[in-house]
Structures are given as structure tokens and as C-alpha cells.
Design an enzyme around this catalytic site. Structure first.
Site, PDB file in Angstrom:
ATOM      1  CD  GLU A   1      -4.481   6.049   3.573  1.00  0.00           C
ATOM      2  OE1 GLU A   1      -4.109   4.895   3.263  1.00  0.00           O
ATOM      3  OE2 GLU A   1      -4.176   6.586   4.653  1.00  0.00           O
TER       4      GLU A   1
ATOM      5  CD  GLU B   1      -3.014   0.861   2.271  1.00  0.00           C
ATOM      6  OE1 GLU B   1      -3.395  -0.332   2.406  1.00  0.00           O
ATOM      7  OE2 GLU B   1      -3.530   1.804   2.887  1.00  0.00           O
TER       8      GLU B   1
ATOM      9  CG  HIS C   1      -7.811   5.130   4.167  1.00  0.00           C
ATOM     10  ND1 HIS C   1      -8.103   6.315   4.819  1.00  0.00           N
ATOM     11  CD2 HIS C   1      -6.889   4.493   4.929  1.00  0.00           C
ATOM     12  CE1 HIS C   1      -7.354   6.397   5.903  1.00  0.00           C
ATOM     13  NE2 HIS C   1      -6.618   5.318   5.997  1.00  0.00           N
TER      14      HIS C   1
ATOM     15  CD  GLU D   1      -7.926   0.280   6.349  1.00  0.00           C
ATOM     16  OE1 GLU D   1      -8.192   1.076   5.417  1.00  0.00           O
ATOM     17  OE2 GLU D   1      -6.809   0.224   6.906  1.00  0.00           O
TER      18      GLU D   1
HETATM   19 MG    MG Z   1      -3.100   3.369   4.023  1.00  0.00          MG
END
Ligand code: MG
Length: 366
Positions: free
Chosen positions: A241, A215, A291, A311
Site C-alpha cells: 500500500e 496487513e 489497496h 477492497e
Molecule cells: Mg492497509
């Protein structure tokens, strides 16, 4: 709150990024409905943007004209906004508007976005900052026992730490892989901290561990570098993100820069922008896994076939600030065996401002 308990300040490399504040935006309608949005990016600055620039653009308007409101906010700030904190502010207002729409329709927001596309939402446990290695192993084991089918970990060292740091980073990944086995996905987060030279050296070292993705290896504007790392073929690359609006993601996707799109709904431009990015990513055949946890992301994941999971931030050990959401709001669902559920019966986003921890916060209203 004492979010720093347990942190060795001499190795607190996350200090510049840690959240100590959060912006809560409430939009009240003349029929009494109140919508709630929020922003975690530079909240005190975003607060000024909301109050001085955005509020006059939406007060008195019909929330069902959400696209008009979004365009009005975006176009009125584009000269100095466009990316960053202005978009966080617009996102917060947009989230509040969508909360109102759900409440007005007496439907959860995901029902306005396409409806229930999943029986329940797979979530990945996103934490694993723990060190030393035995602490990391214990934390990974906890998530494995809790039934998570995917976990995300963090690297502890970067380019300034040389070959020793590289070896230590590999030891972190190996430790987690040894604990969770081959049937649980592992993702690893570099948080924009690597150089390309470092990334080119790290990828082959990480290749044996079958990461689901690496990431944000480098700075978000280095789109061609993302594409180059992807083309190496060692490890899937994720990002987004720290990208904003449909236009930012068009550049990312046109460049073939990411295997996974990870907009943050309370940065990208709220739900009004996120659903467009969803459509664009689907057209490119690139999955979207937003995100952060939080309800706005869960509603988007629930209502889109191209969002395979969400997430989830467990509260464990060091708190970096994402956890503030849990202290500020009630309503976030708890995962069971690696899945989250959204109610069909709770209208809007399904969150309310919590009073349980109110005494631990300084509230700054303007
Ligand atoms: Mg991240």
C-alpha cells in the site's frame, strides 16, 4: 465535513493518518473530453507538484502517448520524487489520462486493459474499527448479513500497550471470528505500527483464527522483515500500500516479502504503472488485491485474472477519510451480496464530480 463525529479524541490513534483533503485533477483535451484523476496522499502538496512540474509536461501532448507521458513525468521528477507524494501526483495525472482514453474509445477503462475477466468483482468489507467488542460484533454481523465473503478489521493497540494490548487485540479478532464463522475470510490491518519483536509475539497468538492475511505489520522499507514474518508460516503477510512503481514491487517480490500485493493505484504511478506491477506479480504467482476501493482499482481488478477481489470501504461509524471519495465523486457502484459490477456501457473510469456535498467542502484551485 464532520468526519470526526463519534471519535474519542483521547484514543484517536489514527489522527496523523486521517485524510481531510483530496486532490482532484482534471485534464481537458482540445476536443472537449475531460479526464478525471485524484490523489489522497498529501493532496495540497501533490496539487503543487501537478501544477508546477507535471502540467507543463503533458499540456499539448496526445493522451494516447500515455507511456511517453508517464516516463516524462517520472524521469523529470525522479531526483526528488520516485516515492511518495510525487508519485501520487503522477498517479492522479495518469488516471485522468486513462479516463480520457476510455472516453475517447467509448469504452470502460477495463476494456482497454484486457477486458472483462470476471462476471462480477468479489469485494471485501474493509472497516471494523468499532469498539467496544459488542459494537465490533454488531458491525461484523452487519457485513455477514450483507453477504460479504471477506472482511478486514483493524487492531486497536500496538507495542506501547504491552501484553494487555496484545490480549485486547486478540479479543478483537476472536470477536469477529465468532460472529462471521469459518466461512468468511478475515484480514487484519496493522498499518505499519508494529515492531518486529511485537510481530513475532503476536503472530502465534493470531494463528488460531485463520487470518487470510496480516496487513503491513511493519514499516514498508523493512522488506526483509516482511520476508522473515512470512517465513514463520503462521499467517500470510500482505503489503505494498505504501510502495511505489514497478521498481519498488520488484524489490518486494524478489525478496519474497508478501503473499498479497496491495498497490494503491493512485500512489503506485496510476494505471500505467499498476498494469506492469500486475504482470510482475502474476509472473511471481502472487495475487494482487489493490489497496482501497475506487473505480480505478475496480477496473484493474476486473481486467486481470491474478486479482481475485477488490477492497470496499463501507461507510460505518467513524470515518477516517477514505470515505471522502464517495462525497466527492458520483459513479462508484454499490456492492450486492459481496460483489460489485462495472458497466460495459459507461466509458472511461465512470466517475464524475459530485455536487451533492459541494457545500461541505472548501475548494482550493490553483
Ligand atoms: Mg492497509
Amino acid at each position: 465535513m464532520d468526519l470526526l463525529a463519534g471519535i474519542d479524541s483521547s484514543r484517536d490513534t489514527m489522527a496523523p493518518f486521517r485524510f481531510h483533503e483530496w486532490l482532484v485533477v482534471e485534464v481537458e483535451c482540445d476536443n472537449g473530453l475531460v479526464g478525471t484523476g485524484n490523489a489522497a496522499l498529501a493532496p495540497s502538496v501533490a496539487q503543487k507538484v501537478v501544477n508546477h512540474f507535471l502540467a507543463p509536461l503533458v499540456i499539448g501532448a496526445d493522451p494516447w502517448d500515455y507511456e511517453l507521458l508517464w516516463q516524462r513525468m517520472y524521469r523529470s521528477t525522479v531526483a526528488w520524487g520516485r516515492k511518495g507524494v510525487a508519485m501520487a501526483a503522477i498517479s492522479a495525472v495518469d488516471l485522468a489520462v486513462w479516463d480520457i482514453l476510455g472516453k475517447a474509445a467509448r469504452q470502460p477503462v477495463f476494456k482497454l486493459l484486457g477486458g472483462r475477466l470476471k462476471e462480477k468483482i468479489p469485494v471485501y468489507a474493509s472497516k471494523l474499527y468499532s469498539q467496544p467488542l459488542d459494537s465490533l460484533a454488531a458491525e461484523a454481523e452487519k457485513y455477514r448479513r450483507q453477504g460479504f465473503q471477506a472482511v478486514k478489521m483493524r487492531f486497536g493497540w500496538g507495542p506501547a500497550d504491552g501484553a494487555t494490548g496484545m490480549r485486547r487485540n486478540v479479543d478483537l479478532v476472536k470477536t469477529v471470528r465468532d460472529v462471521v464463522g469459518d466461512d468468511v475470510d478475515i484480514m487484519a490491518e496493522a498499518y505499519m505500527g508494529w515492531t518486529m519483536e511485537y510481530a513475532r509475539r503476536m503472530l502465534p497468538l493470531l494463528s488460531p483464527f485463520n487470518l487470510r492475511w496480516l496487513e503491513e505489520p511493519v514499516l514498508p522499507d523493512h522488506i526483509n522483515n516482511y520476508a522473515e514474518l512470512r517465513a514463520l508460516g503462521d499467517i500470510p503477510i500482505s503489503g505494498g500500500e505504501h510502495e511505489f512503481t514497478l521498481h519498488g514491487f520488484q524489490q518486494l517480490l524478489d525478496a519474497g516479502a508478501v503473499d498479497v500485493v496491495q498497490y494503491d493505484t493512485n500512489r503506485v504511478g496510476g494505471i500505467t504503472a499498476a498494469r506492469k506491477v500486475n504482470a510482475l506479480a502474476a509472473a511471481h504467482g502472487v495475487p494482487v488485491i489493490p489497496h482501497a476501493g475506487q473505480m480505478h482499482n475496480y477496473h484493474l481488478v476486473m481486467s486481470d485474472l491474478n486479482c481475485p477481489m477488490a477492497e470496499y470501504f463501507p461507510v460505518h461509524g467513524v470515518e477516517i477519510g477514505n470515505e471522502l471519495f464517495y462525497y466527492l465523486f458520483d459513479g462508484d457502484p454499490e456492492p450486492q451480496d459481496g460483489f460489485l459490477q462495472l458497466s460495459d456501457d459507461v466509458p472511461g473510469l465512470g466517475i464524475s464530480i459530485s455536487t451533492a456535498h459541494a457545500g461541505n467542502f472548501d475548494i482550493v484551485e490553483e
